[in-house]
Design a protein around this motif. Structure first.
Motif, short mmCIF file in Angstrom:
data_model
loop_
_atom_site.label_atom_id
_atom_site.label_comp_id
_atom_site.label_asym_id
_atom_site.label_seq_id
_atom_site.Cartn_x
_atom_site.Cartn_y
_atom_site.Cartn_z
N HIS A 126 0.82 -1.23 0.00
CA HIS A 126 0.00 0.00 0.00
C HIS A 126 0.85 1.27 0.00
CE1 HIS A 126 0.85 0.20 4.29
NE2 HIS A 126 0.35 1.41 4.30
N ASP A 127 2.00 1.23 0.65
CA ASP A 127 2.84 2.43 0.74
C ASP A 127 4.07 2.34 -0.16
OD1 ASP A 127 1.67 4.42 2.19
OD2 ASP A 127 2.64 3.93 4.09
N LYS A 181 6.04 5.40 -1.17
CA LYS A 181 6.96 6.11 -0.27
C LYS A 181 8.41 5.96 -0.76
CE LYS A 181 4.20 7.37 3.32
NZ LYS A 181 4.01 6.60 4.54
N HIS A 196 2.34 10.05 -2.80
CA HIS A 196 2.81 8.65 -2.74
C HIS A 196 1.76 7.62 -3.19
CE1 HIS A 196 1.08 8.39 1.38
NE2 HIS A 196 1.00 7.11 1.12
N HIS A 225 -5.82 4.39 -0.33
CA HIS A 225 -5.85 4.18 1.12
C HIS A 225 -5.86 5.48 1.92
CE1 HIS A 225 -1.44 4.35 0.43
NE2 HIS A 225 -1.36 4.78 1.68
N HIS A 226 -5.71 6.62 1.27
CA HIS A 226 -5.81 7.91 1.99
C HIS A 226 -7.10 8.65 1.67
CE1 HIS A 226 -2.03 7.97 4.14
NE2 HIS A 226 -1.44 7.48 3.05
N ASP A 283 -3.92 1.10 8.00
CA ASP A 283 -2.80 2.03 7.82
C ASP A 283 -2.72 3.01 8.99
OD1 ASP A 283 -0.77 3.59 6.61
OD2 ASP A 283 -2.27 4.91 5.71
FE LIG Z 1 0.14 5.90 2.74
#
Ligand SMILES: [Fe+2]
Length: 431
Positions: free
Chosen positions: A214-215, A218, A243, A268-269, A297
């Protein structure tokens, strides 16, 4: 309404359009992607008009109702066209399921202490493998499912043996390993969450993969910005908020990555009230998987050590997150809390003796000691005189799970909750 039929158990199952559902029907299932339907439950009696509206507004293709257990639609004068046969939930081939047969390793339940030792080895291995995968992505190399799928199975097996050991271990992260360990943590939380939702094995694995990736974006953000303790400049803030899209681009059209991982990576944000990013999606525009990803998260982020803040305890985090309005899917939030087996102070729970109670405090080191204040009888539908009891494991009343105050239609829940907490001595810790 489509032609009806009976399933193997002899039930009368009828396919109807979402627009035709009414209260009193018993929902047996939904036709279409699991992620498009607005409920975490698969089967239930439709009693709430709000739920009727949710189904009518959802993206499901059809609703399967059980005519033996609830109302059936009145016959219409004209014959409506039949709906196509129910498709499978998966919308694309699942490469993980194809390559990896169900694990043969034992998943017999073990104690927290026993599993913690095993989980520690899995976490050590995860750091190396996930670190290598993220570095490869940073260099523009494709992610190889074969490199991480066995790891996801090991994490899943650990969570199945004991669902608290690994999720507890991965909260401890050093500064330089935060992004990798956060990914492992969200992977484990998503797997635990998906198991609580009773999803099938292939979907549980895909959810684990979604948590792990998911990240990924980054990797495209300079480390000094990720670690910055002070206030971010507007430019740095914009870089961090890019990201999800960067991660989505890094995954690209890699056929080995399930679509659900792309979805969670990109969304996811997003927040339920539309104030999230990158697209400001709201409500049903956000898939179930992305809503689950948002909860996992944030939970891991706020319970982890970070350069700029002290971690919240798990119960404190769940209690606060459950109070945030507009951020998370509130129903899924309750399932998530139940999946962790923690009951935050101030939360509403149902006991196995037909009472609702407020949690007064919750000792994380001793799950057998939870102080609650029962205040409502669910069989007589009336408020009770306040008392305070201790929930003791395997003796006396037990907690069945958390409840949503909205479901019980209290006139003013905040005022009622406040008055219950204010009554009696020793309640200040939960206020
Ligand atoms: Fe994130």
């Amino acid at each position: 309404m489509s032609p009806s039929g009976a399933d193997g158990a002899g039930r009368l199952l009828v396919h109807i359009k979402p627009a035709d559902v009414v209260t009193g029907m018993y929902i047996h299932g939904f036709v279409g992607s699991w992620f498009d339907h607005p409920f975490w439950r698969k089967k239930f009696l439709l009693e709430d008009e709000d739920d009727v509206i949710k189904i009518r507004q959802s993206r499901v293709e059809a609703v399967i109702i059980d005519g033996e257990r609830g109302a059936v639609p009145a016959p219409k004068p004209a014959v409506a066209p039949s709906l196509p046969p129910a498709p499978r939930l998966a919308t694309q081939p699942n490469p993980m399921a194809r390559r990896y047969a169900p694990p043969t390793a034992t998943t017999k339940a073990t104690s927290f202490r026993q599993e913690t030792k095993r989980a520690a080895r899995i976490v050590e291995k995860s750091k190396k493998q996930v670190g290598a995968m993220f570095e490869a992505a940073r260099m523009g190399q494709a992610i190889k499912i074969a490199d991480v799928a066995p790891l996801i199975d090991e994490i899943r097996e650990s969570v199945e043996r004991n669902n608290k050991a690994l999720t507890n271990l991965v909260r401890l992260k050093s500064k330089d390993e935060y992004t990798y360990m956060h990914s492992v943590a969200v992977c484990a939380l998503m797997i635990n969450f998906a198991r609580k939702l009773d999803l099938d094995e292939a979907t549980i694995r895909n959810m684990g993969m979604a948590g792990l990736l998911h990240d990924l974006g980054k990797m495209a953000v300079p480390q000094m910005i990720l670690d910055k303790a002070g206030r971010l400049t507007d430019e740095e803030f914009t870089t961090i908020r890019s990201h999800p899209e960067r991660g989505h681009a890094l995954i690209g059209d890699n056929p080995e990555i399930p679509d659900v991982a792309r979805d969670v990576c990109l969304h996811h944000h997003e927040k339920m009230d539309g104030t999230g990013y990158p697209f400001g999606l709201q409500g049903n525009e956000i898939s179930m998987a992305a809503r689950m990803g948002a909860i996992c998260d944030v939970y891991d982020a706020v319970t982890s050590n970070r350069p700029y803040k002290d971690p919240w305890s798990p119960c404190m985090a769940l209690g606060r997150m459950a109070q945030w309005r507009g951020h998370f899917d509130e129903r899924l939030m309750q399932v998530f809390i139940n999946s962790l087996g923690l009951y935050p102070a101030g939360g509403l729970v149902r006991l196995n003796d037909h009472r609702l109670a407020l949690v007064i405090d919750n000792c994380e080191d001793d799950p057998s000691a939870i102080r609650v204040r029962p205040f409502y009888c669910t069989s007589r539908l009336q408020l009770l005189d306040p008392v305070e009891i201790m929930i003791v494991q395997d003796r006396g009343p037990q907690i069945l799970g958390t409840e949503r105050p909205e479901f019980w239609h209290f006139d003013d829940w905040d005022a009622l909750r406040g008055s219950i907490l204010a009554q009696g001595p020793g309640l200040s810790a939960a206020a």
